[in-house]
Design a protein around this motif. Structure first.
Motif, PDB file in Angstrom:
ATOM      1  N   LYS A  78      -3.196  23.764 -53.024  1.00  0.00           N
ATOM      2  CA  LYS A  78      -3.167  23.073 -54.319  1.00  0.00           C
ATOM      3  C   LYS A  78      -1.738  22.801 -54.769  1.00  0.00           C
ATOM      4  N   LEU A  79      -0.846  23.757 -54.547  1.00  0.00           N
ATOM      5  CA  LEU A  79       0.553  23.574 -54.926  1.00  0.00           C
ATOM      6  C   LEU A  79       1.217  22.495 -54.074  1.00  0.00           C
ATOM      7  N   LYS A  80       0.885  22.457 -52.793  1.00  0.00           N
ATOM      8  CA  LYS A  80       1.450  21.421 -51.916  1.00  0.00           C
ATOM      9  C   LYS A  80       0.975  20.032 -52.325  1.00  0.00           C
ATOM     10  N   VAL A  81      -0.300  19.911 -52.668  1.00  0.00           N
ATOM     11  CA  VAL A  81      -0.841  18.607 -53.104  1.00  0.00           C
ATOM     12  C   VAL A  81      -0.157  18.148 -54.383  1.00  0.00           C
ATOM     13  N   ALA A  82       0.123  19.073 -55.288  1.00  0.00           N
ATOM     14  CA  ALA A  82       0.700  18.734 -56.590  1.00  0.00           C
ATOM     15  C   ALA A  82       2.217  18.824 -56.631  1.00  0.00           C
TER      16      ALA A  82
ATOM     17  N   THR B   8       7.174  38.334 -50.667  1.00  0.00           N
ATOM     18  CA  THR B   8       7.035  36.879 -50.610  1.00  0.00           C
ATOM     19  C   THR B   8       5.729  36.527 -49.915  1.00  0.00           C
ATOM     20  N   LEU B   9       4.884  35.751 -50.604  1.00  0.00           N
ATOM     21  CA  LEU B   9       3.628  35.279 -50.030  1.00  0.00           C
ATOM     22  C   LEU B   9       3.762  33.859 -49.500  1.00  0.00           C
ATOM     23  N   ALA B  10       4.651  33.069 -50.109  1.00  0.00           N
ATOM     24  CA  ALA B  10       4.872  31.692 -49.650  1.00  0.00           C
ATOM     25  C   ALA B  10       6.244  31.230 -50.109  1.00  0.00           C
ATOM     26  N   ALA B  11       6.924  30.521 -49.214  1.00  0.00           N
ATOM     27  CA  ALA B  11       8.225  29.938 -49.537  1.00  0.00           C
ATOM     28  C   ALA B  11       8.195  28.473 -49.116  1.00  0.00           C
ATOM     29  N   HIS B  12       8.421  27.610 -50.072  1.00  0.00           N
ATOM     30  CA  HIS B  12       8.378  26.164 -49.861  1.00  0.00           C
ATOM     31  C   HIS B  12       9.474  25.587 -50.747  1.00  0.00           C
ATOM     32  N   ALA B  13      10.011  24.450 -50.414  1.00  0.00           N
ATOM     33  CA  ALA B  13      11.081  23.862 -51.238  1.00  0.00           C
ATOM     34  C   ALA B  13      10.613  23.586 -52.665  1.00  0.00           C
TER      35      ALA B  13
END
Length: 168
Positions: A11-15, A53-58
């Motif tokens: 959901k975070l990637k889509v938004a 850390t569960l996820a790291a994305h720009a």
């Protein structure tokens, strides 16, 4: 990684082009995150709260933070990031500093499991698990964009004063 965390990441990637504070609240409140979703990642530290850390994305970052009774963050802001927090276990206490020129002007709120709270980059606050707590506190923090910097503060003469972190 449990399905609910994977769904949150999707959901975070889509938004990612529009991760406003309002959108972050909407995504986190609509997620099915629970303590069972991340129980294998719960890890405490004796001296200080523990970040996992569960996820790291720009565009975003997801941290699971585990707090023993009496552990609190330093007074800080999120320099350029928005943050939404979901309480998964325990009771979180947040004190916001309303006016940096008058550190006594604060707002303190307690958040129970399932609660979601957050703020913008310039909000100054402290978060933690009260010393009187009988259990650990587990919170999930979603930062957008990823948290790369924060200013730290201390109270000096009734005012908030920025602290320069020591380089080790």
């Amino acid at each position: 990684m449990p399905d609910s965390v994977c769904c949150l990441i999707k959901k975070l990637k889509v938004a990612q082009a529009d991760l406003s504070l309002e959108k972050l609240f909407q995504i986190v409140r609509g997620s099915h995150l629970s303590i069972r979703s991340i129980e294998d990642r719960i890890e405490y530290c004796k001296r200080n709260y523990k970040r996992n850390t569960l996820a790291a994305h720009a565009a975003f970052q997801i941290l699971l933070i585990c707090w023993k009774p009496g552990q609190f963050s330093q007074i800080h802001d999120h320099s350029g990031s928005r943050c939404v927090v979901k309480v998964l276990a325990g009771t979180a206490v947040e004190t916001q500093y309303v006016d940096p020129d008058n550190a006594a002007l604060t707002s303190t709120v307690r958040y129970s499991p399932g609660s979601v709270f957050g703020g913008e980059d310039g909000d100054i606050h402290v978060v933690g698990n009260p010393k009187s707590a009988r259990t650990g506190l587990v919170t999930m923090h979603i930062y957008a964009p990823a948290l790369t910097d924060m200013r730290l503060f201390e109270i000096d003469g009734g005012r908030l004063k920025e602290v320069v972190a020591a380089v080790s």
